[in-house]
Write a protein that holds these residues in place. Structure first.
Motif, mmCIF file in Angstrom:
data_model
loop_
_atom_site.group_PDB
_atom_site.id
_atom_site.type_symbol
_atom_site.label_atom_id
_atom_site.label_comp_id
_atom_site.label_asym_id
_atom_site.label_seq_id
_atom_site.Cartn_x
_atom_site.Cartn_y
_atom_site.Cartn_z
ATOM 1 N N UNK A 9 0.815 -1.209 0.000
ATOM 2 C CA UNK A 9 0.000 0.000 0.000
ATOM 3 C C UNK A 9 0.849 1.260 0.000
ATOM 4 N N UNK A 10 2.011 1.199 0.588
ATOM 5 C CA UNK A 10 2.883 2.371 0.615
ATOM 6 C C UNK A 10 3.274 2.830 -0.776
ATOM 7 N N UNK A 11 3.594 1.881 -1.626
ATOM 8 C CA UNK A 11 3.955 2.239 -2.996
ATOM 9 C C UNK A 11 2.747 2.767 -3.764
ATOM 10 N N UNK A 12 1.565 2.263 -3.447
ATOM 11 C CA UNK A 12 0.352 2.767 -4.104
ATOM 12 C C UNK A 12 0.081 4.211 -3.686
ATOM 13 N N UNK A 13 0.272 4.487 -2.398
ATOM 14 C CA UNK A 13 0.103 5.866 -1.926
ATOM 15 C C UNK A 13 1.121 6.765 -2.607
ATOM 16 N N UNK A 14 2.360 6.340 -2.656
ATOM 17 C CA UNK A 14 3.409 7.148 -3.287
ATOM 18 C C UNK A 14 3.095 7.408 -4.754
ATOM 19 N N UNK A 15 2.734 6.357 -5.471
ATOM 20 C CA UNK A 15 2.436 6.497 -6.896
ATOM 21 C C UNK A 15 1.248 7.439 -7.123
ATOM 22 N N UNK A 16 0.183 7.257 -6.351
ATOM 23 C CA UNK A 16 -0.990 8.139 -6.489
ATOM 24 C C UNK A 16 -0.653 9.575 -6.127
#
Length: 129
Positions: A9-16
């Protein structure tokens, strides 16, 4: 932050967050072109849709993954509120163009950029991959 957040989820938050910030920059560019030259309004409106969608997705992802972390949850909430305010200001300014209304619209746009940039920067500071 929980271990699931740190991995996926951390990478998804970063990407978004990065995508949202990029779309805000494009939106500001097209808004400036429209304001000063009077062309490309359709790109400015398309940018508004992209910023709204990605801002809402970012808020949803942060609410799901990092609701307990105020470094993410507070700016994400502020961002969504600013986007909603900006859309109302944009419609109002389009219908009733005055210098004060346009200035308010531009000012809120800069706050949206700052808020999305804060979330992006925090994603590099607080998320371990």
């Amino acid at each position: 932050l929980g271990p699931d957040f740190r991995r996926g989820d951390g990478m998804k938050v970063r990407r978004l967050a990065l995508m949202t910030t990029g779309f805000v920059l494009l939106q500001l560019f097209f808004g400036a072109v429209y304001r000063h030259v009077g062309i490309l309004l359709h790109f400015h409106l398309l940018g508004a849709v992209l910023v709204f969608i990605h801002g809402a997705l970012l808020y949803k992802r942060v609410s799901k993954s990092a609701a307990q972390d105020p470094w993410f949850s507070r700016p994400a909430t502020v961002l969504l509120g600013l986007i909603m305010l900006q859309m109302c200001l944009g419609l109002y300014t389009w219908q009733f163009p005055t210098v004060a209304d346009a200035t308010a619209h531009v000012s809120v746009g800069s706050l949206i950029l700052a808020t999305s940039a804060i979330i992006s920067l925090q994603s590099f500071r607080r998320i371990t991959v």
